[in-house]
Enzyme design. Structure first.
Site, PDB file in Angstrom:
ATOM      1  N   LYS A 100      -1.381 -99.541  -0.803  1.00  0.00           N
ATOM      2  CA  LYS A 100      -1.119 -98.119  -1.170  1.00  0.00           C
ATOM      3  C   LYS A 100      -1.839 -97.235  -0.227  1.00  0.00           C
ATOM      4  O   LYS A 100      -1.659 -96.064  -0.380  1.00  0.00           O
ATOM      5  CB  LYS A 100      -1.013 -97.829  -2.390  1.00  0.00           C
TER       6      LYS A 100
ATOM      7  N   HIS B 137       2.050 -97.222 -15.867  1.00  0.00           N
ATOM      8  CA  HIS B 137       2.760 -98.447 -15.316  1.00  0.00           C
ATOM      9  C   HIS B 137       2.763 -99.688 -16.023  1.00  0.00           C
ATOM     10  O   HIS B 137       1.931 -99.903 -16.825  1.00  0.00           O
ATOM     11  CB  HIS B 137       1.960 -98.388 -13.790  1.00  0.00           C
TER      12      HIS B 137
ATOM     13  N   GLN C  92      -2.700 -95.012  -7.795  1.00  0.00           N
ATOM     14  CA  GLN C  92      -2.116 -93.844  -7.263  1.00  0.00           C
ATOM     15  C   GLN C  92      -3.120 -92.692  -6.817  1.00  0.00           C
ATOM     16  O   GLN C  92      -2.644 -92.188  -5.718  1.00  0.00           O
ATOM     17  CB  GLN C  92      -0.994 -93.040  -7.932  1.00  0.00           C
TER      18      GLN C  92
ATOM     19  N   CYS D  73       8.706 -99.342 -12.702  1.00  0.00           N
ATOM     20  CA  CYS D  73       7.898-100.126 -13.376  1.00  0.00           C
ATOM     21  C   CYS D  73       7.000 -99.182 -14.522  1.00  0.00           C
ATOM     22  O   CYS D  73       5.956 -99.376 -15.022  1.00  0.00           O
ATOM     23  CB  CYS D  73       6.531-100.752 -12.589  1.00  0.00           C
TER      24      CYS D  73
ATOM     25  N   ASP E 218      -6.904 -96.664 -14.078  1.00  0.00           N
ATOM     26  CA  ASP E 218      -5.995 -97.279 -13.270  1.00  0.00           C
ATOM     27  C   ASP E 218      -5.655 -96.068 -11.861  1.00  0.00           C
ATOM     28  O   ASP E 218      -5.239 -95.016 -12.016  1.00  0.00           O
ATOM     29  CB  ASP E 218      -4.368 -97.266 -13.845  1.00  0.00           C
TER      30      ASP E 218
HETATM   31  N1  PMP Z   1      -0.656 -98.624 -11.440  1.00  0.00           N
HETATM   32  C1  PMP Z   1       0.032 -97.644 -10.693  1.00  0.00           C
HETATM   33  C2  PMP Z   1       0.130 -96.364 -11.323  1.00  0.00           C
HETATM   34  C3  PMP Z   1       1.131 -98.137  -9.814  1.00  0.00           C
HETATM   35  O1  PMP Z   1       1.719 -97.171  -9.187  1.00  0.00           O
HETATM   36  C4  PMP Z   1       1.014 -99.339  -9.603  1.00  0.00           C
HETATM   37  C5  PMP Z   1       1.998 -99.658  -8.148  1.00  0.00           C
HETATM   38  N2  PMP Z   1       3.316 -99.316  -8.177  1.00  0.00           N
HETATM   39  C6  PMP Z   1       0.233-100.295  -9.999  1.00  0.00           C
HETATM   40  C7  PMP Z   1      -0.629 -99.767 -11.049  1.00  0.00           C
HETATM   41  C8  PMP Z   1       0.416-101.728  -9.718  1.00  0.00           C
HETATM   42  O2  PMP Z   1      -0.186-102.120  -8.299  1.00  0.00           O
HETATM   43  P1  PMP Z   1      -0.047-103.438  -7.767  1.00  0.00           P
HETATM   44  O3  PMP Z   1       1.300-103.668  -7.627  1.00  0.00           O
HETATM   45  O4  PMP Z   1      -0.504-103.252  -6.406  1.00  0.00           O
HETATM   46  O5  PMP Z   1      -0.914-104.051  -8.417  1.00  0.00           O
END
Ligand code: PMP
Length: 411
Positions: free
Chosen positions: A228, A125, A205, A368, A202
């Site tokens: 999430k 991401h 998810q 993203c 990270d």
């Molecule tokens: N890493 C991953 C794999 C994600 O799916 C996301 C959110 N889509 C993020 C990081 C970022 O999370 P946040 O926007 O809550 O900071």
């Protein structure tokens, strides 16, 4: 689910009772972007604001002490949820993104120098990519990427080769938000450690959907977001190994993170507060604690099992629709995320039709993860994602929506 029917669980989520576009039931298939919130989470936050709100940590009066205790109790719940050895290793951030930036600035600035190698993957991401690009630009470090296979898995053979170059840091996602791929985090972390690297995981998810044991994984840093995993927006966690966190300089300066302040210099508070400058998101932390209680009551193995069932069902159902291309690995290797395209229909058009015709909310775009889109030569995909409240009937309605789109776009 853990002695409760899915219908009972759905009643805990008031938003699932609403309709869209007149009288269409709201079919929410976008939990990977942000999940919905159950009543206990809403009530915990509401109760706090109604009866216990005051600023935390320095108040000596009863209500402030109550607020402080509630905030710190939430931290302990979250620490237990991820099996952290000590709750002081659990730092409240705004979200996953802030946790990764904190490590990139604080640990990165103290430990990364020109020429040092940082290993990432092609499926990251942007929030686990751009902070490292910024760090590399500041320091002159190099970035290398573990490629992904056509079916969305990491090329672990290349990962092994890259580790021979003795990276300082490896940062990767435990579960892809686009492909759904669950990466073999434990083995990858052990390999990285053997090569002398520090590892950031990270878990944005994975924490919502899989049992997470940071000690078993042996990860050095782990980041995730409450929103999430049934909790509110505006709060997330950075977990870190104590020795690393203690050695790191602060990220942001201000109130709460100090021990003593003179005009020209200051000393720092203990963990975790050293990294929590300013008034924290108190209600959100309490809501997060309630979310973790809710997930614990279901059991994370049950959560995973339910999502696997739905995902297997949805993969089969979507594969049967003519013209649908699905990205990512087979059901057993993925979480409840399915990215797909339908012939040459733009995913935005598809998502709009699904919303208007059948009330189905899916996400469309690059999610993203633009480098991953480039890897598959895609501009965008549609993405359906599932959680504990998703039922097969909702997947059926998604399929009906695709059939309507078929009539509209003649594919
Ligand atoms: N890493 C991953 C794999 C994600 O799916 C996301 C959110 N889509 C993020 C990081 C970022 O999370 P946040 O926007 O809550 O900071």
């Amino acid at each position: 689910l853990a002695g409760r029917t899915i219908a009972e669980i759905r009643k805990d989520f008031p938003i699932l009772e609403r309709t869209v576009h007149g009288n269409k039931p709201f079919i929410f298939l976008d939990s990977a972007a942000s999940s919905q919130k159950p009543i206990p989470v809403l009530e915990a936050m509401d109760h706090y604001y109604r009866y216990s709100h005051a600023n935390v940590h320095r108040g000596v009066y009863e209500v402030s002490e109550e607020a402080t205790a509630a905030l710190e109790k939430a931290r302990v719940k979250i620490a237990r949820f991820i099996h952290a050895r000590q709750s002081k290793q659990v730092i409240f951030t705004r979200n996953t993104t802030e946790g990764i930036n904190l490590v990139a600035y604080s640990w990165g600035s103290a430990n990364i120098q020109a020429g040092d190698l940082i290993i990432l993957t092609e499926m990251e991401h942007h929030s686990n990519l751009v902070p490292w690009q910024l760090l590399a630009q500041r320091t002159g470090a190099r970035l290398e990427f573990v490629p992904v296979t056509d079916d969305g898995q990491l090329r672990l053979d290349i990962y092994t080769q890259l580790l021979e170059q003795q990276p300082k840091l490896v940062a990767f996602t435990q579960m892809s938000n686009v492909l759904g791929t669950i990466n073999p985090a434990k083995a990858m972390i052990a390999q990285a450690h053997a090569a002398g690297a520090v590892v950031l995981l990270d878990a944005a998810q994975s924490a919502p959907h899989l049992p997470l044991d940071v000690q078993e994984l042996d990860a050095d840093f782990v980041c995730f977001s409450a929103h999430k995993m049934l909790g509110p927006t505006g709060i997330g966690i950075l977990y870190g190994k104590k020795a690393l966190l203690e050695a790191m300089p602060p990220f942001m300066g201000g109130g709460d993170m100090i021990r003593t302040v003179k005009l020209h210099e200051s000393t720092w508070n203990d963990l975790p507060w050293k990294f929590e400058a300013g008034t924290p998101a108190i209600a959100e932390a309490i809501g997060f604690g309630a979310a973790v209680d809710y997930l614990n009551a279901l059991g994370m193995d049950t959560v995973r099992q339910h999502e696997q069932e739905i995902t297997t069902y949805a993969l089969e159902a979507l594969q049967a629709v003519p013209g649908v291309t699905i990205y990512g690995p087979e059901a057993s290797l993925r979480g409840g995320v399915i990215s797909f395209n339908v012939q040459d229909v733009h995913p935005h058009d598809l998502a709009t039709i699904l919303d208007q015709e059948v009330g189905v909310a899916v996400r469309a775009g690059h999610h993203c993860a633009q480098p991953l889109m480039d890897r598959y030569d895609l501009a965008a995909t549609a993405r359906a994602s599932f959680y504990i409240y998703t039922v097969k009937e909702e997947v059926d309605i998604l399929v009906q929506g695709l059939q309507k789109a078929q009539q509209i776009f003649h594919f």
